[in-house]
Design an enzyme around this catalytic site. Sequence first.
Site, PDB file in Angstrom:
ATOM      1  N   ASP A 109      -5.529  -6.909  -5.162  1.00  0.00           N
ATOM      2  CA  ASP A 109      -5.612  -8.011  -4.153  1.00  0.00           C
ATOM      3  C   ASP A 109      -6.240  -9.021  -5.292  1.00  0.00           C
ATOM      4  OD1 ASP A 109      -5.779  -7.273  -1.302  1.00  0.00           O
ATOM      5  OD2 ASP A 109      -7.060  -5.764  -2.118  1.00  0.00           O
ATOM      6  N   GLU A 168     -12.047  -8.721  -5.580  1.00  0.00           N
ATOM      7  CA  GLU A 168     -11.478  -9.390  -5.626  1.00  0.00           C
ATOM      8  C   GLU A 168     -10.667  -9.989  -4.564  1.00  0.00           C
ATOM      9  OE1 GLU A 168      -9.592  -5.396  -3.305  1.00  0.00           O
ATOM     10  OE2 GLU A 168     -11.467  -5.858  -1.927  1.00  0.00           O
ATOM     11  N   HIS A 187       0.996  -0.355   0.115  1.00  0.00           N
ATOM     12  CA  HIS A 187      -0.255   0.044   0.001  1.00  0.00           C
ATOM     13  C   HIS A 187       0.799   1.357  -0.024  1.00  0.00           C
ATOM     14  CE1 HIS A 187      -4.015  -2.402   0.925  1.00  0.00           C
ATOM     15  NE2 HIS A 187      -3.970  -1.887   0.200  1.00  0.00           N
TER      16      HIS A 187
END
Length: 832
Positions: A716, A692, A460
């Site tokens: 993801d 996802e 992230h």
Amino acid sequence: MTTSSENKVGIVLVSHSAKLAEAVVELAEQMTQEPAPIAIAAGIDDPENPFGTDVIKVQEAIESVYSDAGVVILMDLGSAVMSTEMALEFLSSSQRNHIKICTAPLVEGAISAIVQASLGANIQQVMAEANAALKSKISQINVDEIVPDKNLENINNIEKENLSNTIQTTVKNQLGIHARPAAKLVALANQFQSEIILGNLTKNSQVINAKSINQVITLAVKQGDEVVITATGNDADLALTKIQELITNNFGEAEVIVKKTPTTLTTPDATNKLIGTPASPGIAVGTVVHYQPTIPEVEDYPVEYPEVEWQYLQLILETAKKEIQGIIDSLSNKSTTDKTQTDILQTQLLYIEDPTLLEQVHQLIVAENHCAAVAWKTSIEAMINTYKELEDPYLQARAIDIKDVGGRVLQLLTGESSSSLNLSQPVILVTPDLTPSVALQLKSNMVLGICTSAGSVTAHSTLIVNTLGIPMVVGVGTQLLSLATDSQIALDGATGEVWIEPSQTQLQELGAKQSQTFEKSQAPQEAITKDGRKISLMANIVGVADAEFALECGAEGVGLLRSEFLYLDRQTQPTEAEEYETYRAIAQIMGSRPLTIRTLDIGGDKQVPYIKLESEANPFLGCRGIRQSLDTPEILRTQLRAILQASHGHNIKVMFPMVTSVQEVRAAKKILTEVENSLPGLNKIKVGIMVEVPAAVTMANQLAKEVDFFSIGTNDLSQYVMAADRTNSKVANLANGLEPAVLRMIQQTVIAAHEAEISVSICGQLGSNPVAVPILLGLGVDELSVAPPAISIVKTVISQLDMSEVEAIAHSVLQLDGAKSVQEYVVAQLGI
Ligand code: PEP
Ligand code: MG
């Protein structure tokens, strides 16, 4: 005398005097609420002269309290030790493995051990507590007065009594017992059951525990110093032989070492070029500033169940060790990795296991009721100060290792990230890795580029850096960290190249490349293919600041607001009014353009301090996204109320992350409807989900009936389809959205969405990959949402495509055997 209780560590007291031992037990029992199994072997059966010890009595005492939980034996002096060692000979070897002889003083040690055992502590904890028993006395009395009792005279006395074995030897390697030799010595000492202590004869120092990395390093043994090592226990002889070998072999180092200047980088080739993984496109040239995370602030509270707190800390320490081991494994797989890099990390593992450090922490939690975070931080800071006070600058510098490893554990304990960045001029940031909250502090006018020694492309923090448009290269290796501050480097975030002190020619080449990139950014106004197909091109943002930036970059709206990033550094939950203000501010920047707000996606590699997530073995497979929101419905309700109110007069949509099942969507929609009903007069909001998770793909036809749109999270989806943790650089190449396995999932999702007549967007990193764009269009995706700096290049790519051509390409790549073939195929077909 025996007091029994099951499954607790047994305590045996061996003393010359029965009265003394009984009094110690009586005293200890004043301090316990629950009984512990205690047995005494004290005195001899001679009324005339009752003082002495008896081997058979010791053996019987051990057997009377023996269980698999183990037995800790405390002794007074002289023959008590000998009788104990002989008694052990009479026991089976499997029993002996569960028995520990404790060197702590009888009165203090026994009281601490009995209290711990009565609480149900395990044998290590009982030993640690007993061994730390003198500490509080030492801290109450002037330490200098105590030291002579534990100095080298003592070693000689012990030896004279023939109770243990000792060697005396000279350390010959150039830096003495510095961090790496210390790590080797400690690792070796820990292979033996014997207590092993080490003293520096040359400095007439206090003796220390040779199984403690911190104590061994801070003993500051230099080249030429004479050391004395004493081992006490069954395997003492073997332990000393092996330790002697290690020292004689100079800990595996050459006797004369060419001293390295720490600021000089060992570069892999003559061009001074290092190669990492490209993580955020763009070219940056600037001076290096190292960013080392500092230790976060923590607040104390009195713990009600100290043993539970201690166990919780054990779990966190295990997690920290796994993280470090992961870095070691990934480095070990690289051919450019120097062994010293992994050695440093191995030493970090020893810091976490250090018995001295753990004793201190245990003491603070169990005896003083501090919370784990405060106990850990206090002990780490004390350790850092000890290192800083050392004379040797090399050893002083090891304080950073303690800080690093201590900070890692503290971050896991608190969920908080490290220090803030205060930059006074534009620089290139060099750091081991970035956490999302540190990435959020970055200002693109101050941080020209980022280079990390570890890290991964879809972490992230990397995504945030992308959003900010800062060039970044990750996974360059730890040699990066030895660069001198203020040295010049250049990096190309599109190729992963990093140049140290680049030459004029290299700078000119990079300049030319940069201007070409700039020309590319003269992108068309809209994302329309050659044959007229319009693709919505949105931005992924994390807050108000990049909302404006997104529009400047040509976004048509926001396809993904990662709302969890708004509150990563909040200690308390934001109020509804605060949330409303933020969403409203972003909505006002967007005007009537779409703004898709994703509800909190906490869990996995993201935490917010105000939601205390339980520690999980596999957080990415745990309580994350919508699962976590449904677990704390009040927080979700507050967020939905704020979103709905902000939507008045704007085009806001809401989206739920990490959806796995139809039931989850229904549960979240039920809460949404309740909130809508409580706010009359507002228009209904459009609802979507992130696709996802593979289960959501296979159930896409049912999910599509529940919502207004799908947005595919390829970051993801790739990690879950390919079973490759997105934060693990070792498997980063597997978690690749270009894998046909992932592309087939996208195809399946698009078909289900279109059958249900809802739109489908891509909001993962894949959407900004020029090679992926034609495939995604060919698969029928309606919208792309990408990091703002990628908008111009994606528009340019789209404007050069033809739908019939990309449909054929998409069809073909689904049949290929892997991401590499897909990449090559698209490049060959389109020359991208
Ligand atoms: C994704 O998974 O692709 C996505 C966009 O969500 P995030 O990266 O925030 O998990
Ligand atoms: Mg995601």
